[in-house]
Design a protein around this motif. Structure first.
Motif, PDB file in Angstrom:
ATOM      1  N   MET A   1       0.838  -1.182   0.000  1.00  0.00           N
ATOM      2  CA  MET A   1       0.000   0.000   0.000  1.00  0.00           C
ATOM      3  C   MET A   1       0.880   1.242   0.000  1.00  0.00           C
ATOM      4  O   MET A   1       2.052   1.197   0.362  1.00  0.00           O
ATOM      5  CB  MET A   1      -0.953  -0.003   1.209  1.00  0.00           C
ATOM      6  N   SER A   2       0.311   2.361  -0.430  1.00  0.00           N
ATOM      7  CA  SER A   2       1.077   3.599  -0.543  1.00  0.00           C
ATOM      8  C   SER A   2       1.638   4.035   0.801  1.00  0.00           C
ATOM      9  O   SER A   2       1.040   3.801   1.850  1.00  0.00           O
ATOM     10  CB  SER A   2       0.196   4.715  -1.114  1.00  0.00           C
ATOM     11  N   VAL A   3       2.790   4.677   0.723  1.00  0.00           N
ATOM     12  CA  VAL A   3       3.444   5.212   1.912  1.00  0.00           C
ATOM     13  C   VAL A   3       3.236   6.721   1.933  1.00  0.00           C
ATOM     14  O   VAL A   3       3.515   7.414   0.944  1.00  0.00           O
ATOM     15  CB  VAL A   3       4.942   4.867   1.905  1.00  0.00           C
ATOM     16  N   GLU A   4       2.743   7.218   3.020  1.00  0.00           N
ATOM     17  CA  GLU A   4       2.405   8.644   3.119  1.00  0.00           C
ATOM     18  C   GLU A   4       3.660   9.511   3.237  1.00  0.00           C
ATOM     19  O   GLU A   4       4.657   9.126   3.852  1.00  0.00           O
ATOM     20  CB  GLU A   4       1.512   8.879   4.346  1.00  0.00           C
ATOM     21  N   SER A   5       3.592  10.701   2.653  1.00  0.00           N
ATOM     22  CA  SER A   5       4.651  11.687   2.785  1.00  0.00           C
ATOM     23  C   SER A   5       4.693  12.227   4.217  1.00  0.00           C
ATOM     24  O   SER A   5       3.653  12.440   4.845  1.00  0.00           O
ATOM     25  CB  SER A   5       4.408  12.837   1.812  1.00  0.00           C
ATOM     26  N   VAL A   6       5.911  12.461   4.714  1.00  0.00           N
ATOM     27  CA  VAL A   6       6.051  13.061   6.050  1.00  0.00           C
ATOM     28  C   VAL A   6       6.109  14.586   5.954  1.00  0.00           C
ATOM     29  O   VAL A   6       6.293  15.265   6.969  1.00  0.00           O
ATOM     30  CB  VAL A   6       7.309  12.538   6.779  1.00  0.00           C
ATOM     31  N   PHE A   7       5.939  15.141   4.737  1.00  0.00           N
ATOM     32  CA  PHE A   7       6.103  16.585   4.571  1.00  0.00           C
ATOM     33  C   PHE A   7       5.142  17.409   5.424  1.00  0.00           C
ATOM     34  O   PHE A   7       5.540  18.469   5.941  1.00  0.00           O
ATOM     35  CB  PHE A   7       5.989  16.978   3.100  1.00  0.00           C
ATOM     36  N   PRO A   8       3.869  16.975   5.598  1.00  0.00           N
ATOM     37  CA  PRO A   8       2.988  17.779   6.468  1.00  0.00           C
ATOM     38  C   PRO A   8       3.546  17.957   7.879  1.00  0.00           C
ATOM     39  O   PRO A   8       3.326  19.000   8.509  1.00  0.00           O
ATOM     40  CB  PRO A   8       1.685  16.974   6.483  1.00  0.00           C
ATOM     41  N   ALA A   9       4.263  16.956   8.385  1.00  0.00           N
ATOM     42  CA  ALA A   9       4.876  17.088   9.714  1.00  0.00           C
ATOM     43  C   ALA A   9       6.204  17.830   9.652  1.00  0.00           C
ATOM     44  O   ALA A   9       6.605  18.508  10.603  1.00  0.00           O
ATOM     45  CB  ALA A   9       5.088  15.696  10.328  1.00  0.00           C
ATOM     46  N   LEU A  10       6.890  17.736   8.514  1.00  0.00           N
ATOM     47  CA  LEU A  10       8.195  18.373   8.362  1.00  0.00           C
ATOM     48  C   LEU A  10       8.080  19.872   8.105  1.00  0.00           C
ATOM     49  O   LEU A  10       8.863  20.674   8.645  1.00  0.00           O
ATOM     50  CB  LEU A  10       8.956  17.699   7.211  1.00  0.00           C
ATOM     51  N   GLU A  11       7.119  20.257   7.284  1.00  0.00           N
ATOM     52  CA  GLU A  11       7.038  21.641   6.819  1.00  0.00           C
ATOM     53  C   GLU A  11       7.003  22.673   7.947  1.00  0.00           C
ATOM     54  O   GLU A  11       7.712  23.694   7.868  1.00  0.00           O
ATOM     55  CB  GLU A  11       5.822  21.813   5.906  1.00  0.00           C
ATOM     56  N   PRO A  12       6.239  22.457   9.028  1.00  0.00           N
ATOM     57  CA  PRO A  12       6.242  23.465  10.101  1.00  0.00           C
ATOM     58  C   PRO A  12       7.593  23.637  10.789  1.00  0.00           C
ATOM     59  O   PRO A  12       7.827  24.662  11.446  1.00  0.00           O
ATOM     60  CB  PRO A  12       5.200  22.923  11.095  1.00  0.00           C
ATOM     61  N   LEU A  13       8.481  22.661  10.632  1.00  0.00           N
ATOM     62  CA  LEU A  13       9.791  22.742  11.286  1.00  0.00           C
ATOM     63  C   LEU A  13      10.797  23.535  10.456  1.00  0.00           C
ATOM     64  O   LEU A  13      11.777  24.064  10.994  1.00  0.00           O
ATOM     65  CB  LEU A  13      10.350  21.327  11.529  1.00  0.00           C
ATOM     66  N   LEU A  14      10.571  23.625   9.160  1.00  0.00           N
ATOM     67  CA  LEU A  14      11.582  24.191   8.272  1.00  0.00           C
ATOM     68  C   LEU A  14      11.895  25.664   8.533  1.00  0.00           C
ATOM     69  O   LEU A  14      13.057  26.079   8.392  1.00  0.00           O
ATOM     70  CB  LEU A  14      11.173  23.975   6.808  1.00  0.00           C
ATOM     71  N   PRO A  15      10.919  26.508   8.902  1.00  0.00           N
ATOM     72  CA  PRO A  15      11.285  27.905   9.194  1.00  0.00           C
ATOM     73  C   PRO A  15      12.230  28.050  10.388  1.00  0.00           C
ATOM     74  O   PRO A  15      12.803  29.122  10.592  1.00  0.00           O
ATOM     75  CB  PRO A  15       9.928  28.568   9.486  1.00  0.00           C
ATOM     76  N   ARG A  16      12.392  26.998  11.147  1.00  0.00           N
ATOM     77  CA  ARG A  16      13.212  27.074  12.362  1.00  0.00           C
ATOM     78  C   ARG A  16      14.630  26.556  12.153  1.00  0.00           C
ATOM     79  O   ARG A  16      15.400  26.458  13.105  1.00  0.00           O
ATOM     80  CB  ARG A  16      12.527  26.273  13.480  1.00  0.00           C
ATOM     81  N   VAL A  17      15.004  26.186  10.896  1.00  0.00           N
ATOM     82  CA  VAL A  17      16.331  25.625  10.645  1.00  0.00           C
ATOM     83  C   VAL A  17      17.055  26.439   9.586  1.00  0.00           C
ATOM     84  O   VAL A  17      16.450  27.201   8.832  1.00  0.00           O
ATOM     85  CB  VAL A  17      16.244  24.146  10.197  1.00  0.00           C
ATOM     86  N   SER A  18      18.364  26.259   9.523  1.00  0.00           N
ATOM     87  CA  SER A  18      19.157  26.950   8.507  1.00  0.00           C
ATOM     88  C   SER A  18      18.994  26.249   7.158  1.00  0.00           C
ATOM     89  O   SER A  18      18.849  25.032   7.091  1.00  0.00           O
ATOM     90  CB  SER A  18      20.637  26.962   8.906  1.00  0.00           C
ATOM     91  N   LYS A  19      18.992  27.030   6.095  1.00  0.00           N
ATOM     92  CA  LYS A  19      18.884  26.534   4.724  1.00  0.00           C
ATOM     93  C   LYS A  19      17.745  25.525   4.554  1.00  0.00           C
ATOM     94  O   LYS A  19      17.963  24.391   4.117  1.00  0.00           O
ATOM     95  CB  LYS A  19      20.205  25.902   4.279  1.00  0.00           C
ATOM     96  N   PRO A  20      16.532  25.897   4.863  1.00  0.00           N
ATOM     97  CA  PRO A  20      15.430  24.931   4.758  1.00  0.00           C
ATOM     98  C   PRO A  20      15.185  24.428   3.347  1.00  0.00           C
ATOM     99  O   PRO A  20      14.641  23.341   3.155  1.00  0.00           O
ATOM    100  CB  PRO A  20      14.223  25.720   5.281  1.00  0.00           C
TER     101      PRO A  20
END
Length: 654
Positions: A1-20
């Motif tokens: 079966m398809s594997v879901e993307s983790v991007f919805p959980a990752l995206e909110p973290l990206l503004p808090r890191v360098s070079k997102p």
């Protein structure tokens, strides 16, 4: 079966890191395929930051080779910086691919390409973030098979506890054969589980599975023998050699990075292998024999790559690019094709004795005239005989004089410190060579703004080279010689102010030496360093020598060995080396003989142009040197494809 993307959980973290931007994917020429339509799924990892990993040719080639298969899916993953790692742990986000942000643990295979041993701790971070057990013997049928490759995989023993398998040599055909075995095993219902799959891989003879080999030690800590513990497993594992490079014209659609990367260019590998015989050079030894890409093959790859990427620089890659038997025809043909455009050519690696001004002028005809780079490697004639770098100072001065006379203003020279039999005087002669370069440049150009930069790295003895038996120089001695060299450079201010000096201290080199010639016992050191915070050890701002020394003392003392035992100890001829059961094609007796020639300061010729020296590669691999010249030339491009930097004159508006 398809594997879901983790991007919805990752995206909110990206503004808090360098070079997102390095984590978002979507690069030009990236591939995202249907998960459910794939029978075999690979995650390909370069265990370093995105900016270093994305331009890596090895990963890019395998990514494309695999994705061309209709029922195979390949995505990429890179090491995440510590700031994002902390947030991923806090929020339960697993190691992900940048293509579709799928969790790495969901893939069938995790292929990791090691260009340097200092990336080992980053592998452990990725495994842990992915939820894959660190130790190979603790993984179940649903965990990915972790396969190591790249130059550092020619001695995978230090990471044997963490990898399921390793492939020596070229990967194009190897990954397809592994894929076929995994596809068949899955189609049969996974008979025998993970163990049977690994046995099928091992019995091919071209995939090394460490768990199927037992290592026995002598009382003094040396290895007594390495033996298979299963009937279906061979005693030796051979390296893979892709012979016809024109049949593998990859990458056809090079990736274009979203974030800044270390190489902002489109690269074409013009040949593999090197027979110059530099005794320090593992890459030259393990990639034998020489296999050239044809002039037409190079031209087609350059044209297709430029149209697919929009890059304005083409790097012609190999270990010594000017050694291609038709390099003059290649560079002139490409310069003619792209004259009047913004497309420039570069040779990232050029030997002094293979360089000429005609070649340099062709390279700079359509682009900017940047500095020239050469690698004498040793400061004195004596040490260059030891390392078999057959370049005289007269050759260098003659070459740079011609370049400075033709308008160049900068030259960079690469050297090593800590070479076998090296003395302080060998290193101090680097300063005199650099001063002679400035003097020659001023004389032929009549200008004072001539620049010479000397870049010095610490020497690390590598497996499968004549120096695999050598004692590594200790960091204190290396650092002392570098201090004396800086003083010698600055002793004459009229010349010294035009000489730049860049160097790496001896401490990271010693740890690289531990990892390059270590055995399975070193795995405990790697794991301890990682658990105590070791990350990105190839980056000076993250590397901690004290952490490695403390971990080595804690883990190795009880085993009767030490950091010094693995590094600064000279080996004897008959000692069983940790990689002796891994066949690079090189005859061990020939390597020992060449080591003795080094100690006697005897040079060895290039076997491309002289009789065979019996290194063992061609008969052992069933191969031979593939070399031109073909006598063919590149034809002008007409008509051009869409996106080409070359315009069709009939279609170009006035």
């Amino acid at each position: 079966m398809s594997v879901e993307s983790v991007f919805p959980a990752l995206e909110p973290l990206l503004p808090r890191v360098s070079k997102p931007v390095q984590y978002v994917g979507g690069e030009l020429n990236a591939t995202v395929k249907d998960w459910d339509a794939a029978a075999v799924r690979w995650a390909l990892m370069y265990p370093d930051a995105y900016e270093v990993g994305l331009p890596n040719q090895g990963v890019m080639i395998l990514y494309e080779v695999l994705n061309e298969q209709p029922d195979v899916l390949a995505e990429r993953t890179y090491a995440v910086w510590p700031d994002l790692e902390a947030l991923m742990r806090e929020h339960g986000v697993p190691q992900f691919t940048v293509d579709a942000h799928r969790p790495v643990k969901a893939f069938d295979l995790l292929g990791v390409s090691f260009a340097t041993e200092l990336g080992y701790t980053n592998l452990l971070t990725a495994l842990d973030l992915a939820g894959i057990p660190l130790h190979a013997d603790e993984r179940g049928d649903d965990d990915p098979v972790v396969v190591a490759g790249g130059h550092a995989a020619f001695n995978p023993e230090p990471i044997a506890p963490f990898v399921d398998a390793a492939v020596l040599g070229d990967g194009e055909e190897a990954v397809l054969e592994i894929t076929d075995l995994v596809r068949a095993w899955k189609a049969e219902g996974r008979p025998g589980g993970r163990d049977e799959l690994l046995l099928r891989l091992a019995e091919t003879g071209g995939v090394y599975v460490p768990r199927f080999y037992d290592v026995e030690y002598l009382p003094d800590g040396r290895i007594q023998r390495v033996v298979p513990n299963r009937e279906r497993v061979p005693y030796r594992v051979f390296k893979r050699t892709t012979m016809d490079l024109d049949a593998w014209p990859y990458p056809k659609q090079p990736l274009v990075p979203l974030a800044e990367s270390v190489h902002e260019r489109m690269s074409v590998e013009i040949f593999r292998g090197c027979t110059r015989g530099c005794r320090f050079c593992q890459a030259g030894m393990i990639t034998r024999p020489v296999r050239e890409r044809s002039i037409e093959g190079i031209g087609a790859m350059v044209q297709r790559g430029l149209e697919a990427t929009g890059f304005e620089e083409v790097g012609l890659l190999s270990l010594s690019s000017a050694d291609h038997s038709e390099i003059a025809e290649v560079t002139k043909g490409l310069a003619d094709r792209y004259e009047g455009t913004n497309t420039s050519l570069s040779l990232p690696s050029t030997r002094v004795d293979a360089f000429n001004i005609d070649l340099a002028n062709e390279l700079s005809r359509n682009g900017r005239r940047s500095g020239l780079t050469f690698a004498p490697e040793g400061g004195s004639e004596r040490i260059r005989r030891v390392i078999n770098k057959m370049v005289s100072e007269q050759d260098l001065i003659r070459t740079v004089s011609a370049a400075f006379g033709a308008g160049w203003r900068q030259v960079k020279l690469y050297f090593m410190c800590g070479l076998p039999t090296e003395t302080d005087d060998d290193v101090l002669q680097i300063a005199e060579m650099a001063k002679n370069v400035i003097r020659a440049g001023r004389e032929v150009s009549g200008r004072k703004d001539i620049r010479c930069t000397i870049s010095i790295g610490g020497f690390v003895p590598k497996p499968h080279t004549p120096f695999q038996w050598a004692a590594q120089c200790d960091p204190a001695t290396v650092d002392s010689r570098l201090r004396k060299l800086r003083e010698a450079v600055n002793s004459d201010r009229s010349l010294g102010r035009n000489i730049g000096m860049r160097y790496h201290d001896g401490q990271p080199s010693l740890i690289e030496g531990l990892l390059s010639r270590g055995d399975r016992r070193v795995g405990k050191v790697i794991e301890r360093v990682w658990r105590e915070g070791g990350r990105f050890d190839g980056w000076s701002e993250h590397f901690s020598y004290e952490r490695w020394v403390a971990a080595a003392e804690a883990e190795l003392t009880g085993l009767g060995v030490s950091l010094d035992w693995f590094t600064t100890r000279e080996r004897e001829e008959l000692e069983v080396l940790p990689w002796d059961h891994l066949d690079s094609g090189l005859d061990k007796e020939w390597l020992w003989s060449d080591w003795q020639d080094a100690l006697d300061e005897r040079e060895q010729d290039d076997c491309r142009w002289t009789p065979c020296f019996d290194c063992g590669v061609c008969p052992a691999m069933g191969t031979d040197i593939e070399v031109g010249p073909t006598g063919r030339t590149l034809l002008p491009i007409s008509p051009v494809g869409k996106g080409s930097p070359v315009r069709n004159p009939a279609l170009t508006p006035r």
